[in-house]
Design a protein around this motif. Sequence first.
Motif, PDB file in Angstrom:
ATOM      1  N   MET A 178      77.251  17.643  -9.716  1.00 11.51           N
ATOM      2  CA  MET A 178      76.749  17.237  -9.360  1.00 11.51           C
ATOM      3  C   MET A 178      76.315  18.272  -7.979  1.00 11.51           C
ATOM      4  N   ALA A 179      74.822  18.450  -7.100  1.00 14.03           N
ATOM      5  CA  ALA A 179      74.488  19.824  -6.604  1.00 14.03           C
ATOM      6  C   ALA A 179      75.787  19.663  -5.654  1.00 14.03           C
ATOM      7  N   MET A 180      75.903  20.532  -4.911  1.00 14.38           N
ATOM      8  CA  MET A 180      76.802  20.745  -3.072  1.00 14.38           C
ATOM      9  C   MET A 180      76.064  20.075  -2.147  1.00 14.38           C
ATOM     10  N   ILE A 181      76.112  20.226  -1.706  1.00 23.53           N
ATOM     11  CA  ILE A 181      74.996  20.019  -0.111  1.00 23.53           C
ATOM     12  C   ILE A 181      75.886  19.799   1.065  1.00 23.53           C
ATOM     13  N   ASP A 182      75.164  21.306   1.688  1.00 25.23           N
ATOM     14  CA  ASP A 182      76.193  21.368   2.906  1.00 25.23           C
ATOM     15  C   ASP A 182      76.295  20.284   4.208  1.00 25.23           C
ATOM     16  N   PRO A 183      77.352  19.289   4.787  1.00 27.02           N
ATOM     17  CA  PRO A 183      76.888  18.543   5.977  1.00 27.02           C
ATOM     18  C   PRO A 183      76.514  18.995   7.011  1.00 27.02           C
ATOM     19  N   SER A 184      76.602  20.415   6.896  1.00 28.03           N
ATOM     20  CA  SER A 184      76.873  20.713   8.139  1.00 28.03           C
ATOM     21  C   SER A 184      75.955  22.503   8.199  1.00 28.03           C
ATOM     22  N   PRO A 185      75.021  21.781   7.978  1.00 25.27           N
ATOM     23  CA  PRO A 185      74.423  23.348   7.481  1.00 25.27           C
ATOM     24  C   PRO A 185      73.976  24.142   9.134  1.00 25.27           C
ATOM     25  N   THR A 186      73.960  25.722   8.938  1.00 23.82           N
ATOM     26  CA  THR A 186      73.506  26.211  10.140  1.00 23.82           C
ATOM     27  C   THR A 186      72.051  26.582  10.403  1.00 23.82           C
ATOM     28  N   ASP A 187      71.755  26.464   8.830  1.00 26.54           N
ATOM     29  CA  ASP A 187      69.941  26.766   8.392  1.00 26.54           C
ATOM     30  C   ASP A 187      69.349  26.013   8.836  1.00 26.54           C
ATOM     31  N   LEU A 188      69.379  24.863   9.161  1.00 24.28           N
ATOM     32  CA  LEU A 188      68.381  23.743   8.294  1.00 24.28           C
ATOM     33  C   LEU A 188      66.650  25.092   9.311  1.00 24.28           C
ATOM     34  N   PRO A 189      65.762  24.150   8.450  1.00 29.18           N
ATOM     35  CA  PRO A 189      64.041  24.518   8.822  1.00 29.18           C
ATOM     36  C   PRO A 189      64.114  23.757  10.424  1.00 29.18           C
ATOM     37  N   GLU A 190      62.932  24.251  11.069  1.00 28.85           N
ATOM     38  CA  GLU A 190      62.675  23.353  12.311  1.00 28.85           C
ATOM     39  C   GLU A 190      61.563  22.601  11.806  1.00 28.85           C
ATOM     40  N   ALA A 191      61.684  21.454  12.269  1.00 30.33           N
ATOM     41  CA  ALA A 191      61.478  20.220  11.731  1.00 30.33           C
ATOM     42  C   ALA A 191      59.380  19.892  12.823  1.00 30.33           C
ATOM     43  N   GLN A 192      58.819  19.582  11.399  1.00 26.42           N
ATOM     44  CA  GLN A 192      57.763  19.518  12.015  1.00 26.42           C
ATOM     45  C   GLN A 192      57.375  18.367  11.814  1.00 26.42           C
ATOM     46  N   ILE A 193      56.693  17.026  12.912  1.00 25.45           N
ATOM     47  CA  ILE A 193      56.774  15.740  13.363  1.00 25.45           C
ATOM     48  C   ILE A 193      55.376  15.479  13.304  1.00 25.45           C
ATOM     49  N   THR A 194      54.862  15.178  12.951  1.00 26.73           N
ATOM     50  CA  THR A 194      53.754  14.416  13.141  1.00 26.73           C
ATOM     51  C   THR A 194      53.647  12.950  13.036  1.00 26.73           C
ATOM     52  N   LEU A 195      53.088  12.468  14.036  1.00 29.65           N
ATOM     53  CA  LEU A 195      52.715  10.935  13.875  1.00 29.65           C
ATOM     54  C   LEU A 195      51.315  10.019  13.520  1.00 29.65           C
ATOM     55  N   HIS A 196      51.505   9.638  13.024  1.00 27.46           N
ATOM     56  CA  HIS A 196      50.217   8.591  12.191  1.00 27.46           C
ATOM     57  C   HIS A 196      50.242   7.702  12.814  1.00 27.46           C
ATOM     58  N   ARG A 197      48.625   7.052  12.837  1.00 24.46           N
ATOM     59  CA  ARG A 197      48.870   5.390  13.565  1.00 24.46           C
ATOM     60  C   ARG A 197      47.320   4.881  12.656  1.00 24.46           C
ATOM     61  N   PHE A 198      47.194   4.773  11.689  1.00 24.85           N
ATOM     62  CA  PHE A 198      46.322   4.207  10.843  1.00 24.85           C
ATOM     63  C   PHE A 198      45.347   2.558  11.292  1.00 24.85           C
ATOM     64  N   GLY A 199      44.337   2.171  10.530  1.00 27.22           N
ATOM     65  CA  GLY A 199      43.563   0.780  10.486  1.00 27.22           C
ATOM     66  C   GLY A 199      43.659   0.621  12.082  1.00 27.22           C
ATOM     67  N   HIS A 200      43.066  -0.357  12.425  1.00 29.25           N
ATOM     68  CA  HIS A 200      43.037  -1.256  13.778  1.00 29.25           C
ATOM     69  C   HIS A 200      44.666  -1.959  14.236  1.00 29.25           C
ATOM     70  N   GLU A 201      45.539  -1.699  13.345  1.00 26.87           N
ATOM     71  CA  GLU A 201      46.717  -2.059  14.056  1.00 26.87           C
ATOM     72  C   GLU A 201      47.910  -1.107  14.509  1.00 26.87           C
ATOM     73  N   ARG A 202      46.943  -0.145  14.427  1.00 32.39           N
ATOM     74  CA  ARG A 202      47.825   1.392  15.037  1.00 32.39           C
ATOM     75  C   ARG A 202      49.343   1.507  14.861  1.00 32.39           C
ATOM     76  N   GLU A 203      49.608   0.324  13.218  1.00 30.46           N
ATOM     77  CA  GLU A 203      51.127   0.725  13.610  1.00 30.46           C
ATOM     78  C   GLU A 203      51.563   2.268  13.359  1.00 30.46           C
ATOM     79  N   PRO A 204      52.600   3.056  13.287  1.00 28.68           N
ATOM     80  CA  PRO A 204      53.673   4.045  13.780  1.00 28.68           C
ATOM     81  C   PRO A 204      53.931   4.249  12.348  1.00 28.68           C
ATOM     82  N   VAL A 205      53.306   5.877  11.813  1.00 29.58           N
ATOM     83  CA  VAL A 205      54.072   5.828  10.322  1.00 29.58           C
ATOM     84  C   VAL A 205      54.048   7.707  10.728  1.00 29.58           C
ATOM     85  N   VAL A 206      55.429   8.363  10.435  1.00 30.06           N
ATOM     86  CA  VAL A 206      56.017   8.869  11.264  1.00 30.06           C
ATOM     87  C   VAL A 206      56.298  10.045  10.492  1.00 30.06           C
TER      88      VAL A 206
END
Length: 235
Positions: free
Chosen positions: A1-29
């Motif tokens: 099984m591939a190993m995944i570093d549990p505490s990486p120091t090179d995490l990319p910068e996360a880009q967050i977008t909040l969508h609210r579709f339709g009439h009910e405007r429920e969030p989709v992140v």
Amino acid sequence: MAMIDPSPTDLPEAQITLHRFGHEREPVVQIDGFSGRVDALLARGRAADYSPAGAYYPGLRAPAKPDYLVPRNPLLAEVMRRVFGFGQSLRCEAASYSLVTLAPGELSASQRLPHYDDTGPGIIAVMHYLLGPESGGTAFYRHRRTGFETVTPERKPAYHAALAADDRACGAPAAGYHYGDSDRYEMIGEIDAKPDRLILYRGRLLHSGVIPDPDKLSDDPVKGRLTINMFLEGA
């Protein structure tokens, strides 16, 4: 099984977008650059043992270890608090590698329509895309007869009665993966697949996986539409 570093120091910068579709405007992140570990996650998924997912999912699943979420726990907790209104309680209810495999003609009637995962307000569905837009993203829908974009416990009886009325009026759903507008549903939003893009939304949203080319579906995880699906429970 591939190993995944549990505490990486090179995490990319996360880009967050909040969508609210339709009439009910429920969030989709939408979070791009979520793990920085797509190759390791793909290697895990391609080495996993798959089995039929059951009556609802049109393909195969294998258990996935959610350990790679740990470096992003602070981010997830903040999203859960700010967007979904949860407190500090958060747990992963289920995590699996998923492969859509069924040919259009093999789909059950329910698999041919948009669906909801859970009616409760505390269940958050997570889709982690590992491949590009050619593999297909996720589309969100409004049910025409009821106008519902979400199915809550209170709406569930009326929604399922309306589905039966749809069948009487329109006949059985056509064989194939649902996409776009139809007599029964209107598409209100879509998110494309992108490697290491993760999306979160309440399980009560009506949605469906986008399958651009059903002829290319495969039960080989090296070739198929491989994603990670999870459910988070907050309070």
